[in-house]
Write a protein that holds these residues in place. Sequence first.
Motif, PDB file in Angstrom:
ATOM      1  N   UNK A 178      29.179  15.157  10.460  1.00  0.00           N
ATOM      2  CA  UNK A 178      30.035  15.623   9.368  1.00  0.00           C
ATOM      3  C   UNK A 178      30.365  17.102   9.559  1.00  0.00           C
ATOM      4  N   UNK A 179      31.655  17.414   9.650  1.00  0.00           N
ATOM      5  CA  UNK A 179      32.075  18.805   9.717  1.00  0.00           C
ATOM      6  C   UNK A 179      31.567  19.543  10.933  1.00  0.00           C
ATOM      7  N   UNK A 180      31.422  18.842  12.033  1.00  0.00           N
ATOM      8  CA  UNK A 180      30.927  19.457  13.271  1.00  0.00           C
ATOM      9  C   UNK A 180      31.904  19.184  14.404  1.00  0.00           C
ATOM     10  N   UNK A 181      31.984  20.151  15.333  1.00  0.00           N
ATOM     11  CA  UNK A 181      32.776  19.906  16.546  1.00  0.00           C
ATOM     12  C   UNK A 181      32.116  18.835  17.406  1.00  0.00           C
ATOM     13  N   UNK A 182      30.805  18.657  17.264  1.00  0.00           N
ATOM     14  CA  UNK A 182      30.051  17.579  17.894  1.00  0.00           C
ATOM     15  C   UNK A 182      30.252  17.542  19.410  1.00  0.00           C
ATOM     16  N   UNK A 183      30.050  18.708  20.013  1.00  0.00           N
ATOM     17  CA  UNK A 183      30.096  18.824  21.468  1.00  0.00           C
ATOM     18  C   UNK A 183      28.821  19.507  21.944  1.00  0.00           C
ATOM     19  N   UNK A 184      28.550  19.416  23.239  1.00  0.00           N
ATOM     20  CA  UNK A 184      27.373  20.045  23.801  1.00  0.00           C
ATOM     21  C   UNK A 184      27.507  21.564  23.835  1.00  0.00           C
ATOM     22  N   UNK A 185      26.387  22.221  24.123  1.00  0.00           N
ATOM     23  CA  UNK A 185      26.360  23.689  24.134  1.00  0.00           C
ATOM     24  C   UNK A 185      27.363  24.286  25.103  1.00  0.00           C
ATOM     25  N   UNK A 186      27.603  23.607  26.197  1.00  0.00           N
ATOM     26  CA  UNK A 186      28.523  24.120  27.214  1.00  0.00           C
ATOM     27  C   UNK A 186      29.800  23.305  27.270  1.00  0.00           C
ATOM     28  N   UNK A 187      30.143  22.666  26.142  1.00  0.00           N
ATOM     29  CA  UNK A 187      31.324  21.822  26.094  1.00  0.00           C
ATOM     30  C   UNK A 187      30.988  20.410  26.551  1.00  0.00           C
ATOM     31  N   UNK A 188      31.952  19.529  26.481  1.00  0.00           N
ATOM     32  CA  UNK A 188      31.711  18.148  26.864  1.00  0.00           C
ATOM     33  C   UNK A 188      31.020  17.378  25.758  1.00  0.00           C
ATOM     34  N   UNK A 189      30.879  16.085  25.983  1.00  0.00           N
ATOM     35  CA  UNK A 189      30.312  15.209  24.961  1.00  0.00           C
ATOM     36  C   UNK A 189      28.848  15.532  24.715  1.00  0.00           C
ATOM     37  N   UNK A 190      28.474  15.540  23.460  1.00  0.00           N
ATOM     38  CA  UNK A 190      27.095  15.782  23.085  1.00  0.00           C
ATOM     39  C   UNK A 190      26.228  14.617  23.555  1.00  0.00           C
TER      40      UNK A 190
END
Length: 563
Positions: free
Chosen positions: A274-286
């Motif tokens: 909810x309300x998150x970009x929901x990606x990993x610290x260095x970009x890409x899928x979490x």
Amino acid sequence: MTRFTTGGDALAEALIAQGVDTIFGIPGVQLDAACDALYYRKAQIRYICARNEQAVTYMADGYARSSGREGVGMVVPGPGVLNALAGLATAYSTNSRVLLICGQVDTPQIGKGDGVLHELPDQTGIIARLCKWHALAKHAEDIPGLVAEAFRQLRSGRQRPVVLEIPPDVLAASIPANLAIPGYVEPEPVAPADEVLRRAAERIAQSQRPLIYAGGGVRAAGASKEITELAHLLGAPVVVTENGRGDIDADDPLAFDQVAFRKLRETADLIIAVGSRFVGSFGGELNVNGVPYICINADAADLTGPRHPEIAVLGDAKVALAGLVGLLGGAGEPAVAYQPIDRSEELAEVRAWSDRTLAQLDPQREYLDVIGRVLGKDGVFVSEYTQIGYAAAICMPRHSPETYIGPGYEGTLGFGFATSLGVQAAAPDRRVVSVSGDGGFSWTLQELSTMRRFGLAVAAVVFNDGYYGNVRRIQNGNYGGRVFSSDLTDPDYMKLADAFGIAHARVFDPQELGRALEKALASRTPTLIEVPVADFPSPWNLVHEGLPTPPALPEHADRVPRE
């Protein structure tokens, strides 16, 4: 007596109509007509004059995120705009409702490249890439409508900064005496589609071990109550991101720090982001460990790749969460039945694992525990890109979203101190603590003048190791100790505070820091506190998943001897 004769007057009246009571800025020649209009309205709008435009946008950001109201900054064109951009970019990255009003060159000279004072090649183009919406006022009578549109943009959809450019000839131009000023613009949250929200509720009802992942969009939407209600309805743990700290009270048994996500995803059968970009610290899928997930976001761009949600809900967090609560178990007969299971044993094991894991940061946590105790539940902690700040991002307990203010993914060094002044300006009686390293503090230490002049009773804590600490750590760890330009020559902070007439203290351990903070915050006196430190344990394996665990430092390696 309030006058109403120029574009500057129209600007001031339009801001007042939107509820603005504070502007952060620095006067300058292209803003003269606006400042003159504010002179006549000193009883309605307070003008806090900073010492650098970078601090203007930081202060506006702190004001906005800690108060739920819009933060307004005003700067001259050219160098003023350029100085303000770091704070604008930070506001963009943290979903902050900041309005930046900036000057221009005279309208006939825009784009001519004549080299007039403060001219930038394509200032509008530069600004446009760092905000949600921008406009250039071409006529004085256009100003009220543009201000109203700016606030409509700030109060609708994904909350991000907006910019209004006004040339000096437009500010100085005469306006009709009967020029209409639009009234207060009501928020326009993005409402999710009923059918999509129902599908999300039905999917949640099929799960047994749902996990909620809460980001800064929850704070931006004012949805703490709704996310807490959903969590308790489902018996679901809530993992908060850095920008979402306080989305759920840290004392709630369902609240977890972000490091716990690594354990919770092992047993979760559905994630509700909810309300998150929901990606990993260095970009890409979490890394979700293969767990399916639902994404709820007010920005369509954060519902597509690199994310692959099973269901994407385009909607404001508050509206969407309230809708899910209503469908799954609100007042009356729920439309979609959900039966939570007892997960207390599972969650107790995760909390114990998380506490053991975060023990790697015990020197930093000692300081953070002291700061949190002194602040209490309602005080505001303003973080920074520094060793204490890195730890705070993953383990600083906060109890409501406006009580934790961090620099977000932009990572702007020097953010903390100036931002804290905007927080204090929004609520003069509130307890506010900022933490900085000696490196970051040097960006805006001149704002000690602003702190003193306007009586902003922040307790500014500088952890001083004499280095750009993280740069030096990387040089030592990854480059064979070939340190390069990471050492600093710092002022004597006690003499610096004296020079500005600021109360001050130098302390050497968490207990002394606690006593100094109690004194500063109880006295409501602007205070600078220096904490000389040595090395802290690296937090990066906990902040960024996948990095190796660093070797432990000798006991008390973070302390320095007393002088």
